[in-house]
Design a protein around this motif. Structure first.
Motif: not given
Length: 653
Positions: A368-390
């Motif tokens: 449900h972190a993706g809900e933040f994308r709707d609230a503030a798309p400029d401050r949402y960053f997708e790191m994909f399946i790269a947990e170290q980089q996350l």
């Protein structure tokens, strides 16, 4: 946020990029002489401080001295008197073992004096530690665990391009050995994806690692092909040629939409013929006689002082507002809501604060972190399946004062990047982690997806806070609290929907707990958190029908923990407690409780720990809770045994 989705974060303006691309004029012969003198001084100081300490990594410092001399004199824009200035460049030593070189640079710019460098390096109580940490105001992140400085720099680059929208650059000195770390390639991949032309990696390709040659040694073309394959721009240079270094550092500004990797062929131990390109000298200080001869051959101790170019003036595009009005979501008591869903709703409400940033590991539709994308798309960053980089991106964003929340499935959020979380603790970074789908409660997905070690792992982290809410209301409050909590905070969330227990005005301070069904005649206490809190409440109801008064404790704060309430509970229940947790017994809730009760004033204790003792399989959540022995019927049975004075079986303590 991906560009393919059409909602890419806002970037720097064309004018700002033009400023970032401003080139430096070619070096004059006089400037070249200064560079060579500076490089010699850096080498001398690196030798002197490590030999005096009797330990350190001088040879790894000597190979990169020319690179750093050119950067310091010609390309780094930094106000050393104001290290927190938002438009300063950033310099990260990903090869943190080259700290003699970094500290020698600090001496060259006048922020560390000669006596401190030579006499205190690596000594007890010194701020000039064996590997750099932010105890020094010019150090952004702690390094020394290889493969982390460049990933952290990606987070700083994201802040510069998409949030601050300032033309500062992030320079990272890397070692060739650490290019064997997958995290370095995760970093380049994400830097290319996000067009971080403000990020430059300078790789000191000196061929020798700790125990023999590196994987590719001096095969510069292979390095370049790998760099290019990950979307970065490679530049191969002679790392001891000041003109070539200067030209490469200037060229990076001509690629505003692409990270650059400068592959500098160097010689380990450069400047000391006895150790140049010789194996067996990694991590060894030069003997005093060799050091004295080397210092003399390099021209002796120098007193050159460098005035670094100041950064261009600028103001970050985002102004933090921790006082912004937040309207947290509310739910009706009894309404069934998953705590992961409550997290998504709560963090989206926090979007009213412009410094809040969310990073996702390609599972935002489930966490449900993706809900933040709707609230503030400029401050949402997708790191994909790269947990170290996350995690690294979150650390880098925190360097620039942002409040990052990073979310993924708990089994992967904690385990895959654990060293990054550990080093974030060494950096004393402030990041917020949310791990969902914890424990056997997740059901049919099976043990590969079940976080059963995460509480133990996160409790062990320096500066960590660990919370495990049982319902939506407590989750929302704790998410809001995490935003203002320094250090590394971790919220454990469950997959399934459970009844809301608490009202919207209930407070959940860190270090607290909630006590249910307490009375003067309580014969036993049932302690749970998250999903097991609900099982404890059900068990208490069953026990009440049998005439046994059971107190229930919602231990939502596992670190810090409410030791006072736990001790009082033991005193008032004859020391009879049952602890139930959806976690392996080692290091989890039971360990936290028993540690809190240890000490000279420990009350009489008869404790039973119910935890996941064997490897679970697939099944429904209730089947798995019951099979693990942590369901209501097992909790009630353990309580009856304690009250009856019998020694219960299973996980008794």
């Amino acid at each position: 946020m991906t560009e393919q989705q059409g909602q890419a974060p806002a970037e720097m303006t064309t004018a700002q990029m033009a400023t970032a691309q401003m080139a430096t004029a070619p070096m004059t012969s006089a400037e070249t002489s200064v560079i060579r003198a500076l490089a010699a001084q850096l080498r001398v100081d690196a030798i002197r401080c490590s030999t005096e300490a009797g330990s350190g990594h001088p040879t790894s410092s000597l190979s990169a001295a020319d690179l750093m001399a050119v950067l310091l004199e010609r390309h780094l824009h930094y106000d050393w008197d104001h290290p927190a200035l938002p438009n300063n460049d950033h310099l990260i030593f990903s090869k943190g073992h080259a700290s003699p070189l970094l500290y020698s640079m600090y001496r060259a710019v006048g922020v560390v004096d000669e006596a401190e460098l030579i006499s205190t390096y690596r000594q007890f109580g010194s701020r000039l530690q064996g590997h750099p940490t932010p105890v020094l105001p010019w150090v952004d992140v702690a390094t020394g665990s290889l493969g982390q400085g460049l990933p952290d720099a990606v987070g700083i680059g994201l802040a510069g391009r998409y949030l601050d929208r300032l033309p500062y650059r992030t320079w990272v000195l890397c070692g060739d050995s650490e290019l064997a770390e997958g995290s370095m390639w995760e970093a380049l991949d994400k830097a290319a994806y996000y067009k971080l032309g403000n990020l430059t990696a300078i790789v000191d390709v000196n061929r020798l690692g700790q125990d023999g040659p590196t994987e590719l040694q001096w095969d510069m073309d292979r390095y370049a092909r790998r760099v290019e394959a990950f979307g970065a721009y490679p530049l191969i240079i002679d790392g001891h040629d000041p003109a070539a270094i200067d030209d490469a550092l200037a060229q990076v500004r001509s690629h505003p939409d692409q990270p650059t990797v400068i592959l500098a062929k160097t010689i380990k131990g450069k400047g000391v013929p006895e150790v140049e390109d010789k194996d067996g000298w990694h991590g060894k200080a030069l003997p005093k006689d060799m050091a004295e001869h080397a210092v003399e051959a390099l021209g002796g101790p120098g007193s050159l002082r460098i005035t670094t170019a100041l950064p261009d003036p600028g103001t970050p595009a985002i102004t933090p507002n921790p006082q912004a009005v937040i309207s947290l979501p509310t739910w009706e008591p009894g309404e069934k809501v998953a705590t992961r869903a409550a997290f998504g709703a709560a963090v989206s409400a926090l979007a009213a604060r412009p410094e809040i940033v969310v990073l996702d590991g390609e599972v935002g539709n489930s966490t449900h972190a993706g809900e933040f994308r709707d609230a503030a798309p400029d401050r949402y960053f997708e790191m994909f399946i790269a947990e170290q980089q996350l995690i690294a991106s979150a650390v880098g964003l925190s360097v620039r004062g942002y409040v990052p929340f990073a979310a993924s499935f708990a089994a992967f959020l904690v385990s895959r990047p654990y060293d990054f979380i550990r080093m974030a603790g060494v950096s004393q970074a402030s990041i917020r982690l949310v791990g969902t789908h914890a424990g056997v409660e997740i059901g049919q997905d099976g043990p590969s997806q079940m976080a059963l070690e995460d509480i133990a792992a996160m409790r062990a982290i320096h500066t960590s806070t660990v919370v495990y809410p049982a319902d939506a209301a407590s989750t929302a409050r704790l998410v809001a609290t995490m935003a203002d909590t320094t250090g590394i905070s971790y919220l454990r969330a469950t997959r399934g929907a459970y009844p809301v227990i608490y009202g919207p005005d209930e407070e959940f301070p860190l270090g607290g707990c909630k006590v249910h069904r307490a009375g003067p005649d309580d014969a036993v206490a049932l302690i749970g958190a998250g999903v097991t809190l609900h099982e404890c409440l059900t068990a208490a109801g069953e026990l009440a029908e049998a005439g046994i008064n059971a107190r229930v404790i919602d231990l939502y704060s596992l670190k810090p923990i409410d030791a006072e309430t736990l001790r009082l509970t033991c005193l008032e229940t004859g020391g009879r407690i049952v602890i139930a947790e959806d976690h392996y017994p080692e290091g989890g809730i039971g360990s936290a409780v028993l540690e809190a009760l240890a000490g000279p004033y420990t009350p009489e204790l008869h404790a039973v720990l119910l935890a996941v003792k064997s490897l679970p399989g697939s099944g429904t959540p209730q089947e798995l809770l019951d099979a693990a022995g942590i369901s209501a019927r097992h909790i009630a049975a353990a309580a009856r045994s304690l009250v009856d004075g019998n020694q219960p079986g299973g996980n008794d303590v």
